[in-house]
Design an enzyme around this catalytic site. Structure first.
Site: not given
Length: 355
Positions: A164-166, A168, A267
């Site tokens: 998962i993104d930084k 998030t 996103r």
């Protein structure tokens, strides 16, 4: 693709290019073109798929016979065909990345001999990469499991199963042995895991639920961005289901269920339908996209940005089958404080506006 995205590819030196056909070559990147891949120049294809490398450097690599298609050197104007195997090779091995165990606190929701489920806070990078070689979740896991004889943070058969993104927050799954990694990765590949996110997005969504479908791939204009290719010319298929949880005037709180797991999927898909995630700087959600021109409202939104200084996205639910017991496992992470405060702020705004 080989897991070497932390290489500084745009720092190719002339010595990295093989000047002699007999030089020993090391593969740094590998891609397989999709079955529906349209014909496109190999230099353009690689520029789309590798972040941090200029097209000029790719062309130099091609001139030095460092771009291979199906194990044969090609020039930069070669047209990619479906299922072509494209490799970037150099005469030095990929840079070894030492994983230094670091005593970084982890919110471990569940742990047994095979796996861990971690509730990741916003701001924590998952994997080491360019500009983030330390202070990542991988470093933290290496510290927690430093006394485990089975765990080697550099072994690709172990470790974090998905990303998962930084910025998030939410649940992420870690395999502690090779058997667990194989079984859990297969579940993600076969789309049998259960993943639900919650997000605050700009605008009012009229329908109560919906489905978004559209290939996602790296933008042809800006390689730092992902985008939707609705005609399926580029990218990979992606499907997102959403449902309204709460309408809050100029923003909407939603939950999303993923059928696929593409980079930045929620996103990008929400921006595609006109509802960019709140305070998503990369995709323009850090601008006031809906509302009034009143100074008081603008200050209110700026205060909201300060409360939640990242995209308002949280990986709330994660479900999978345990690789050893066959038991169905389901976990839920509570909303983090910043999103809770953000929602309360908007509820207060709406209540005051309706008086």
């Amino acid at each position: 693709m080989t897991d070497n995205s932390f290489d500084e590819i745009d720092d190719f030196s002339e010595d990295d290019f093989a000047e002699e056909q007999n030089s020993e070559l090391f593969e740094h990147y590998r891609f397989v073109a999709d079955k529906g891949q349209g014909q496109i120049r190999v230099d353009k294809y690689l520029a789309m798929h590798i972040v941090g490398v200029s097209r000029n450097r790719i062309q130099q690599a091609a001139e030095a016979n460092c771009i291979l298609v199906n194990d044969t050197p090609v020039k930069s104007n070669y047209k990619i065909k479906p299922l072509d195997v494209i490799s970037v090779v150099m005469n030095r091995p990929p840079r070894e990345l030492e994983i230094v165990p670091e005593n970084i606190p982890l919110d471990v929701v569940y742990e047994d001999e095979d796996l861990m489920v971690i509730n990741k806070p916003p701001g924590l990078v998952v994997h080491p990469g360019f500009g983030n070689y330390q202070g990542t979740m991988v470093n933290a896991i290496a510290y927690r499991l430093k006394d485990s004889p089975e765990y080697d943070p550099k072994d690709p058969r172990l470790g974090i199963v998905h990303r998962i993104d930084k910025d998030t927050s939410g649940l992420i799954l870690v395999a502690k042995n090779a058997n667990a990694k194989t079984h859990l990765s297969a579940q993600f590949f076969n789309k049998t895991t259960k993943r639900q996110y919650v997000a605050l997005v700009w605008g009012t969504i009229n329908e109560d639920k919906g489905r978004i479908e559209g290939n996602i791939g790296r933008s042809l204009k800006d390689r730092m961005l992902m985008t939707v290719f609705p005609n399926g010319d580029y990218g990979k298929p992606a499907v997102t289901h959403f449902e309204i949880l709460e309408r809050l005037g100029y923003v909407t709180f939603i939950k999303c269920r993923l059928e696929t797991g593409r980079t930045h999927q929620i996103r990008v898909h929400m921006k595609y339908i006109g509802h960019t995630l709140f305070n998503d700087e990369r995709y323009g959600g850090n601008e006031i996209l809906k509302g009034t021109n009143f100074a008081k409202y603008k200050q209110f939104v700026q205060n909201c940005f300060s409360i939640c200084p990242r995209q308002a996205l949280h990986a709330q639910t994660l479900g999978f089958i345990h690789p050893r017991t066959g038991e169905e496992m389901m976990f839920e992470a509570p909303l983090p404080d910043d999103i809770n405060l953000l929602l309360e702020k908007w509820r207060g705004y709406i209540a005051h506006r309706e008086l």
